[in-house]
Scaffold this motif. Structure first.
Motif, PDB file in Angstrom:
ATOM      1  N   LEU A 107       0.825  -1.211   0.000  1.00 19.53           N
ATOM      2  CA  LEU A 107       0.000   0.000   0.000  1.00 19.53           C
ATOM      3  C   LEU A 107       0.861   1.265   0.000  1.00 19.53           C
ATOM      4  O   LEU A 107       0.533   2.245  -0.671  1.00 19.53           O
ATOM      5  CB  LEU A 107      -0.939  -0.002   1.211  1.00 19.53           C
ATOM      6  CG  LEU A 107      -1.946  -1.145   1.269  1.00 19.53           C
ATOM      7  CD1 LEU A 107      -2.695  -1.132   2.592  1.00 19.53           C
ATOM      8  CD2 LEU A 107      -2.909  -1.088   0.089  1.00 19.53           C
ATOM      9  N   ALA A 108       1.964   1.223   0.746  1.00 19.86           N
ATOM     10  CA  ALA A 108       2.815   2.414   0.873  1.00 19.86           C
ATOM     11  C   ALA A 108       3.594   2.721  -0.404  1.00 19.86           C
ATOM     12  O   ALA A 108       3.721   3.888  -0.789  1.00 19.86           O
ATOM     13  CB  ALA A 108       3.781   2.247   2.041  1.00 19.86           C
ATOM     14  N   ALA A 109       4.117   1.695  -1.056  1.00 22.57           N
ATOM     15  CA  ALA A 109       4.961   1.926  -2.239  1.00 22.57           C
ATOM     16  C   ALA A 109       4.233   2.710  -3.332  1.00 22.57           C
ATOM     17  O   ALA A 109       4.749   3.726  -3.804  1.00 22.57           O
ATOM     18  CB  ALA A 109       5.498   0.598  -2.782  1.00 22.57           C
ATOM     19  N   PRO A 110       3.026   2.291  -3.752  1.00 25.62           N
ATOM     20  CA  PRO A 110       2.368   3.077  -4.790  1.00 25.62           C
ATOM     21  C   PRO A 110       1.898   4.441  -4.296  1.00 25.62           C
ATOM     22  O   PRO A 110       1.902   5.411  -5.055  1.00 25.62           O
ATOM     23  CB  PRO A 110       1.185   2.206  -5.221  1.00 25.62           C
ATOM     24  CG  PRO A 110       0.967   1.231  -4.131  1.00 25.62           C
ATOM     25  CD  PRO A 110       2.291   1.072  -3.438  1.00 25.62           C
ATOM     26  N   LEU A 111       1.527   4.528  -3.024  1.00 25.60           N
ATOM     27  CA  LEU A 111       1.094   5.816  -2.475  1.00 25.60           C
ATOM     28  C   LEU A 111       2.236   6.827  -2.509  1.00 25.60           C
ATOM     29  O   LEU A 111       2.064   7.962  -2.971  1.00 25.60           O
ATOM     30  CB  LEU A 111       0.592   5.621  -1.037  1.00 25.60           C
ATOM     31  CG  LEU A 111       0.125   6.880  -0.331  1.00 25.60           C
ATOM     32  CD1 LEU A 111      -1.134   7.428  -0.980  1.00 25.60           C
ATOM     33  CD2 LEU A 111      -0.122   6.599   1.144  1.00 25.60           C
TER      34      LEU A 111
END
Length: 188
Positions: A13-17
């Motif tokens: 979730l964090a990487a694309p955000l």
């Protein structure tokens, strides 16, 4: 049921955000960026006021994606999953190196191709792995996302586009990756 997310899930979730957030913010603060005339990588070119944000977002996003890829590897069920996970890792390495080698450097184009082509092949393999494992919805969704990614580039190549820039098909690829990662995190 209330449960705590795992590190691979949080990573997914964090990487694309972080990555897409940095790209979007760079497009908003750039004094000259045009969605129809530019490539996203123009935001990271030497001398651009947004270079640190754009390139940094790609590098940090690639690093953040590593636990997600590890989570995929640990959950692999067949050879398609294994190959797809390795190709996805190569794709994320390419994404990070797009930030390390910004536009105007010799390795920029090969790294960008590694990211975008790797993404497409990873989705085909990982989707095939999910189909073989009887998870047809995620599997077919992954394959169709890969087809959509290829189609966006074909349309651009044959002149069906909103300008001469690469930003729109590049953004389609980024959005496809986000959709796939979120769907995959839900599967975890």
């Amino acid at each position: 049921m209330n449960r705590t997310r795992t590190i691979p899930e949080l990573s997914g979730l964090a990487a694309p955000l972080v990555t897409f957030g940095a790209i979007l913010l760079a497009t908003l603060i750039s004094p000259r960026f045009s969605w129809t005339l530019d490539a996203l990588s123009d935001l990271g070119a030497a001398g651009e006021s947004t270079a640190w944000l754009f390139n940094g977002g790609l590098i940090v996003g690639a690093i953040l994606a590593l636990p997600f890829v590890w989570g995929l590897w640990m959950r692999r069920e067949n050879r398609f999953d294994a190959v797809g996970t390795v190709v996805l890792l190569v794709s994320f390495v390419g994404m990070g190196f797009v930030g390390v080698f910004p536009e105007g450097t010799n390795l920029h184009f090969p790294m960008a191709i590694t990211f975008y082509a790797g993404l497409t092949y990873a989705l085909f393999f990982l989707g095939s792995g999910r189909i073989v494992a009887d998870e047809r919805t995620l599997g077919l969704g992954s394959v169709w996302l890969a087809v959509s990614h290829i189609t966006s580039w074909i349309l651009w190549a044959v002149g069906i586009r909103l300008g001469s820039g690469l930003a729109i098909p590049e953004t389609v690829g980024a959005l496809i990756l986000i959709v796939w990662m979120v769907a995959t995190v839900r599967r975890f």
